[in-house]
Motif scaffolding. Structure first.
Motif, short mmCIF file in Angstrom:
data_model
loop_
_atom_site.label_atom_id
_atom_site.label_comp_id
_atom_site.label_asym_id
_atom_site.label_seq_id
_atom_site.Cartn_x
_atom_site.Cartn_y
_atom_site.Cartn_z
N LEU A 1 -15.34 0.14 1.27
CA LEU A 1 -13.97 -0.02 0.77
C LEU A 1 -13.17 1.27 0.95
O LEU A 1 -11.97 1.24 1.20
N LYS B 1 4.33 1.47 -0.91
CA LYS B 1 5.32 1.57 -1.98
C LYS B 1 4.78 1.18 -3.35
O LYS B 1 5.40 1.47 -4.37
N GLY B 2 3.66 0.47 -3.37
CA GLY B 2 3.17 -0.08 -4.63
C GLY B 2 3.68 -1.51 -4.82
O GLY B 2 4.80 -1.83 -4.42
N PHE C 1 -20.58 -0.99 -1.26
CA PHE C 1 -19.16 -1.36 -1.30
C PHE C 1 -18.27 -0.11 -1.39
O PHE C 1 -17.18 -0.08 -0.81
N GLY C 2 -18.73 0.89 -2.12
CA GLY C 2 -17.94 2.12 -2.24
C GLY C 2 -17.66 2.72 -0.87
O GLY C 2 -16.52 3.07 -0.54
N ASP D 1 4.55 -3.20 -7.55
CA ASP D 1 5.68 -3.39 -8.46
C ASP D 1 7.00 -2.97 -7.84
O ASP D 1 8.03 -3.57 -8.08
N ALA D 2 6.97 -1.91 -7.02
CA ALA D 2 8.21 -1.36 -6.48
C ALA D 2 8.71 -2.13 -5.25
O ALA D 2 9.79 -1.85 -4.75
N CYS E 1 0.82 -1.21 0.00
CA CYS E 1 0.00 0.00 0.00
C CYS E 1 0.85 1.26 0.00
O CYS E 1 0.48 2.26 -0.60
N ARG F 1 -5.40 -7.88 -10.22
CA ARG F 1 -5.28 -7.85 -11.69
C ARG F 1 -3.84 -8.13 -12.14
O ARG F 1 -3.60 -8.40 -13.31
N ARG F 2 -2.88 -8.07 -11.22
CA ARG F 2 -1.49 -8.40 -11.59
C ARG F 2 -1.23 -9.90 -11.58
O ARG F 2 -0.13 -10.35 -11.91
N ARG G 1 -14.72 -12.73 -5.25
CA ARG G 1 -15.26 -11.38 -5.05
C ARG G 1 -16.70 -11.32 -5.52
O ARG G 1 -17.55 -10.70 -4.91
#
Lengths: 228, 228
Positions: B160, B22-23, B156-157, B25-26, B20, B109-110, B123
């Motif tokens: 979340l 750093k992301g 949900f909005g 991928d990083a 959350c 999605r990754r 979900r």
């Protein structure tokens, strides 16, 4: 100048879409250049780094909010009508080209500290405007026993989540989605008029927005300027 | 076995927090190992790749939802009471250790395609359970003129988005936040009982959850198993 603004808007929209699908870190400036038919050098003409592009596009996204969501409703005297119009405008922006851009605002924590703070200040101003309007509605008798900050955060939760789920190819038309979200968010959740009081939506702001072609480029009035 | 589950839960929670900030991928597996005082080889004992860790932790997050949010309310006959209890449970999970984990679900999605589909199915099952309960409430007269799917997505909005803004150090206690969100989401938005009908929340589920120590490790019943 207009051509430059349109080109910039194209870059922002393409970059936002790629960031949302691939992630900010995994995306290169080269990929963004390719998506908008620019050479890498052509894109460097506008932005030296990915972080600079991110800062500029997040400011552009906030400009769109100022221009399409807040400015048109500022002078509506009744806070309840202001809430309805503002929500319709916001939903319309998200359903237009604003969805990917809105999601990109979350990436602003990747910005340099001073830039990140500047974005936070603009987001805070938007939050304060919405919260102030909800407070005015509460002062007129809405939201008994309800915390105004919680109601404001819930408002943003509903609208921001639209950027995740809304698809133009869905079963409901854009006008139907906007009408439902205004009913759910404003008339039911915030004003509590959902039962027995079917409220006929005033779509004047939504229509005005359609005429203003929200997908066209908009000249930012407070975005970053390229260093000359 | 219990020690292994606790260690896994620690890894999931630490990884979720780092993702959350750093992301995905990083972040490297090495950083995650360091955060939980493991050597890189020690972490490899559990997960060969970052993608495998992500799949496992997203399934763990969905396990938490099944165990803490859905299973305890399945047999409540009145859909309105079921909605209130489910919302209190869900909010409590997010305010506990579930906030970072919940946000990580978006990264699914990754994942490789088949794994991503499996997460999507889980979900979807959760969404269908909530939507079905809201439909039952509508059949009892709630939500006139309101689209049930839109109402479900709005639900949900709100919840979340809590994962983004909730801080344990905020002005309201955890019980006050839960009570406000149940009032706003269920009693006002979904059931329209916000006006004149102050509903006394039944916190039996919330109390039960506290006793069940939601921060303790939970043995997943459908997560990935390490290849042996």
């Amino acid at each position: 100048m207009q051509a430059r603004q349109i080109r910039l808007a194209n870059i922002y929209n393409a970059a936002a879409e790629i960031f949302c699908h691939k992630g900010y870190d995994a995306t290169t400036l080269g990929e963004i250049a390719k998506a908008v038919n620019l050479t890498k050098a052509g894109l460097y003409h506008y932005f030296q780094t990915k972080e600079e592009l991110l800062f500029s596009m997040v400011n552009y996204a906030m400009d769109l909010v100022d221009y399409h969501v807040i400015d048109p409703v500022r002078d509506i005297p009744d806070p309840r009508d202001r809430l309805r119009a503002m929500t319709a405008n916001y939903v319309n922006l998200i359903m237009g080209n604003g969805g990917y851009l809105t999601r990109t605002i979350d990436e602003s924590r990747r910005l340099q500290r001073t830039r990140s703070r500047r974005v936070q200040r603009r987001r805070r101003a938007f939050y304060d405007f919405v919260r102030g309007t909800i407070q005015e509605a509460k002062d007129l008798g809405a939201l008994p026993d309800t915390n105004v900050s919680m109601a404001t955060l819930s408002f943003f939760g509903i609208i921001l989540y639209m950027a995740e789920w809304y698809r133009p190819t869905g079963a409901l038309s854009r006008a139907e989605v906007a009408e439902q979200i205004v009913r759910i968010t404003v008339d039911r959740m915030l004003l509590g008029e959902g039962r027995g009081l079917p409220h006929r939506l005033n779509f004047y702001e939504l229509d005005k927005l359609r005429d203003a072609r929200p997908n066209a480029a908009y000249t930012p009035h407070s975005g970053v300027r390229k260093r000359s």
